[in-house]
Design an enzyme around this catalytic site. Structure first.
Site, PDB file in Angstrom:
ATOM      1  N   SER A 136      38.855  30.637-127.546  1.00 33.25           N
ATOM      2  CA  SER A 136      37.614  31.082-128.203  1.00 33.25           C
ATOM      3  C   SER A 136      38.058  31.995-129.343  1.00 33.25           C
ATOM      4  O   SER A 136      39.157  32.570-129.280  1.00 33.25           O
ATOM      5  CB  SER A 136      36.775  31.885-127.209  1.00 33.25           C
ATOM      6  OG  SER A 136      35.784  32.626-127.877  1.00 33.25           O
ATOM      7  N   TYR A 149      36.328  38.554-120.829  1.00 35.62           N
ATOM      8  CA  TYR A 149      36.449  37.213-121.420  1.00 35.62           C
ATOM      9  C   TYR A 149      37.625  37.180-122.406  1.00 35.62           C
ATOM     10  O   TYR A 149      38.454  36.271-122.371  1.00 35.62           O
ATOM     11  CB  TYR A 149      35.133  36.883-122.125  1.00 35.62           C
ATOM     12  CG  TYR A 149      35.022  35.492-122.719  1.00 35.62           C
ATOM     13  CD1 TYR A 149      35.017  34.361-121.900  1.00 35.62           C
ATOM     14  CD2 TYR A 149      34.872  35.303-124.093  1.00 35.62           C
ATOM     15  CE1 TYR A 149      34.881  33.085-122.441  1.00 35.62           C
ATOM     16  CE2 TYR A 149      34.733  34.034-124.634  1.00 35.62           C
ATOM     17  CZ  TYR A 149      34.736  32.920-123.809  1.00 35.62           C
ATOM     18  OH  TYR A 149      34.604  31.663-124.352  1.00 35.62           O
TER      19      TYR A 149
HETATM   20  N1  LIG Z   1      29.862  27.513-125.966  1.00 31.94           N
HETATM   21  C1  LIG Z   1      30.471  28.296-126.825  1.00 31.94           C
HETATM   22  O1  LIG Z   1      29.843  28.818-127.773  1.00 31.94           O
HETATM   23  C2  LIG Z   1      31.944  28.548-126.694  1.00 31.94           C
HETATM   24  C3  LIG Z   1      32.556  29.321-127.684  1.00 31.94           C
HETATM   25  C4  LIG Z   1      33.917  29.575-127.586  1.00 31.94           C
HETATM   26  C5  LIG Z   1      34.648  29.045-126.539  1.00 31.94           C
HETATM   27  N2  LIG Z   1      34.015  28.303-125.593  1.00 31.94           N
HETATM   28  C6  LIG Z   1      34.836  27.775-124.509  1.00 31.94           C
HETATM   29  O2  LIG Z   1      34.584  26.388-124.386  1.00 31.94           O
HETATM   30  C7  LIG Z   1      34.826  25.988-123.027  1.00 31.94           C
HETATM   31  C8  LIG Z   1      33.640  25.185-122.500  1.00 31.94           C
HETATM   32  O3  LIG Z   1      32.495  26.038-122.498  1.00 31.94           O
HETATM   33  P1  LIG Z   1      30.998  25.498-122.499  1.00 31.94           P
HETATM   34  O4  LIG Z   1      30.304  26.160-123.605  1.00 31.94           O
HETATM   35  O5  LIG Z   1      30.981  24.029-122.407  1.00 31.94           O
HETATM   36  O6  LIG Z   1      30.486  26.162-121.144  1.00 31.94           O
HETATM   37  P2  LIG Z   1      29.566  25.605-119.970  1.00 31.94           P
HETATM   38  O7  LIG Z   1      28.582  24.627-120.496  1.00 31.94           O
HETATM   39  O8  LIG Z   1      29.085  26.819-119.237  1.00 31.94           O
HETATM   40  O9  LIG Z   1      30.602  24.812-119.070  1.00 31.94           O
HETATM   41  C9  LIG Z   1      31.566  25.471-118.291  1.00 31.94           C
HETATM   42  C10 LIG Z   1      32.315  24.431-117.494  1.00 31.94           C
HETATM   43  O10 LIG Z   1      33.264  25.112-116.644  1.00 31.94           O
HETATM   44  C11 LIG Z   1      33.100  24.616-115.326  1.00 31.94           C
HETATM   45  N3  LIG Z   1      33.397  25.636-114.334  1.00 31.94           N
HETATM   46  C12 LIG Z   1      32.880  26.877-114.227  1.00 31.94           C
HETATM   47  N4  LIG Z   1      33.329  27.485-113.115  1.00 31.94           N
HETATM   48  C13 LIG Z   1      34.147  26.597-112.505  1.00 31.94           C
HETATM   49  C14 LIG Z   1      34.886  26.622-111.297  1.00 31.94           C
HETATM   50  N5  LIG Z   1      34.895  27.683-110.467  1.00 31.94           N
HETATM   51  N6  LIG Z   1      35.620  25.527-110.969  1.00 31.94           N
HETATM   52  C15 LIG Z   1      35.615  24.421-111.765  1.00 31.94           C
HETATM   53  N7  LIG Z   1      34.932  24.345-112.920  1.00 31.94           N
HETATM   54  C16 LIG Z   1      34.201  25.417-113.273  1.00 31.94           C
HETATM   55  C17 LIG Z   1      31.637  24.207-115.221  1.00 31.94           C
HETATM   56  O11 LIG Z   1      31.481  23.188-114.248  1.00 31.94           O
HETATM   57  P3  LIG Z   1      30.746  23.349-112.820  1.00 31.94           P
HETATM   58  O12 LIG Z   1      29.704  24.420-112.972  1.00 31.94           O
HETATM   59  O13 LIG Z   1      30.187  21.985-112.564  1.00 31.94           O
HETATM   60  O14 LIG Z   1      31.854  23.704-111.895  1.00 31.94           O
HETATM   61  C18 LIG Z   1      31.395  23.616-116.605  1.00 31.94           C
HETATM   62  O15 LIG Z   1      31.793  22.266-116.619  1.00 31.94           O
HETATM   63  C19 LIG Z   1      35.103  27.275-122.258  1.00 31.94           C
HETATM   64  O16 LIG Z   1      36.500  27.450-122.155  1.00 31.94           O
HETATM   65  C20 LIG Z   1      34.524  28.337-123.133  1.00 31.94           C
HETATM   66  O17 LIG Z   1      35.117  29.593-122.922  1.00 31.94           O
HETATM   67  C21 LIG Z   1      32.684  28.060-125.635  1.00 31.94           C
END
Ligand SMILES: NC(=O)c1ccc[n+]([C@@H]2O[C@H](COP(=O)([O-])OP(=O)(O)OC[C@H]3O[C@@H](n4cnc5c(N)ncnc54)[C@H](OP(=O)(O)O)[C@@H]3O)[C@@H](O)[C@H]2O)c1
Length: 267
Positions: A136, A149
């Site tokens: 991120s 984070y």
């Molecule tokens: N969205 C943004 O603006 C943004 C910005 C910068 C970086 N990121 C990064 O992008 C990546 C994806 O984020 P996202 O926005 O797609 O978030 P999200 O929609 O909240 O998805 C998070 C994912 O992580 C999985 N997860 C959470 N806890 C888990 C556990 N205990 N075991 C296995 N899987 C787990 C969830 O699956 P389950 O709940 O089904 O387990 C889900 O598939 C992350 O690394 C995040 O830090 C996101």
């Protein structure tokens, strides 16, 4: 290119989330077989139903050491790892319980390190493969409410850069992707946070395109954010005090409070 996408098997963690789904779709569209993992099997199976062939589903809880340990063997041969799963872990440093701190460290940092270590060995023996970490911009510079984070996302960056050096000349590449604020789906979108005027966003598909670019060009790092945020995060690495003060003037405390409220259910 350190891995041939069309003939590859890719393991994508966090495949049930906003960005994970986009990454699965992008890899699948390029001919890869995708092993999609997360806890919510029903969501993964819907994605599998949508895409048809070349998608396998494995449910695993990355906060559980046993699940992390078992995943590489369950997944079989893996040519590309995309370590994408994470918790937002947003909020003031003293608002987390011990269990919440450990869960964020386990899912966001410990699991990617273990999976990369276990999967890079066989890739190295085959002389080809790629490891992608989704960090991120909070892995390059911090803001209010991002201490936990950012600890995990800075940690990923350090691990990835070192791993890349360890693997030079083996045919195995390593890329870290740094998204900014992502609209339409994912943890920022779900929080319903409103950004100050002029702060731009990107889409999950643009993050997925960044992953593909990182693999195909074996890039060490790929930012997925508008120029202003990219420059801000770069400056934050050089002059954190100045950038911290500028962020506060632009409303970083208000954004942090909205994120912490909107993401409290994902701790
Ligand atoms: N969205 C943004 O603006 C943004 C910005 C910068 C970086 N990121 C990064 O992008 C990546 C994806 O984020 P996202 O926005 O797609 O978030 P999200 O929609 O909240 O998805 C998070 C994912 O992580 C999985 N997860 C959470 N806890 C888990 C556990 N205990 N075991 C296995 N899987 C787990 C969830 O699956 P389950 O709940 O089904 O387990 C889900 O598939 C992350 O690394 C995040 O830090 C996101």
């Amino acid at each position: 290119m350190s891995a041939n996408l069309a003939a590859s098997r890719a393991l994508v963690t966090g495949a049930s989330g906003g960005i994970g789904e986009a990454i699965v779709r992008a890899l699948h569209a390029r001919g890869a077989t995708v092993v999609a993992t997360a806890r919510r099997k029903d969501v993964l199976e819907r994605l599998q139903g949508d895409l048809g062939d070349r998608v396998e589903v494995l449910s695993a809880d990355l906060a559980e050491a046993g699940d992390v340990e078992a995943l590489p063997e369950r997944a079989g041969r893996i040519d590309i790892l995309v370590a994408n799963a994470a918790l937002p872990a947003s909020g003031p440093y003293d608002s987390f319980s011990d269990i919440e701190v450990d869960r964020a460290l386990d899912v966001n940092l410990r699991a990617p390190i273990h999976l990369a270590r276990d999967l890079a060995g066989p890739m190295r023996e085959r002389g080809a493969g790629h490891v992608v970490f989704i960090s991120s911009l909070a892995g390059k510079t911090s803001s209010p409410g991002s201490s936990l984070y950012s600890a995990t996302k800075f940690g990923l960056r350090g691990f990835a850069l070192g791993l890349r050096e360890d693997l030079v000349g083996t045919g195995v590449g390593v890329t870290t992707v740094f998204p900014g604020f992502i609209r339409d789906a994912g943890m920022f979108h779900d929080s319903k946070t409103e950004l100050p005027k002029g702060v731009g966003t990107r889409t999950p598909d643009q993050v997925a395109a960044g992953v593909i670019r990182g693999i195909e060009r074996n890039r060490p790092e790929v930012d997925v954010a508008p120029l202003g945020l990219r420059l801000g995060s770069m400056a934050g690495g050089i002059a954190p005090g100045v950038v911290g003060a500028a962020q506060r003037k632009l409303g970083s405390r208000d954004v942090a409070a909205q994120l912490a409220r909107g993401q409290a259910d994902k701790r």
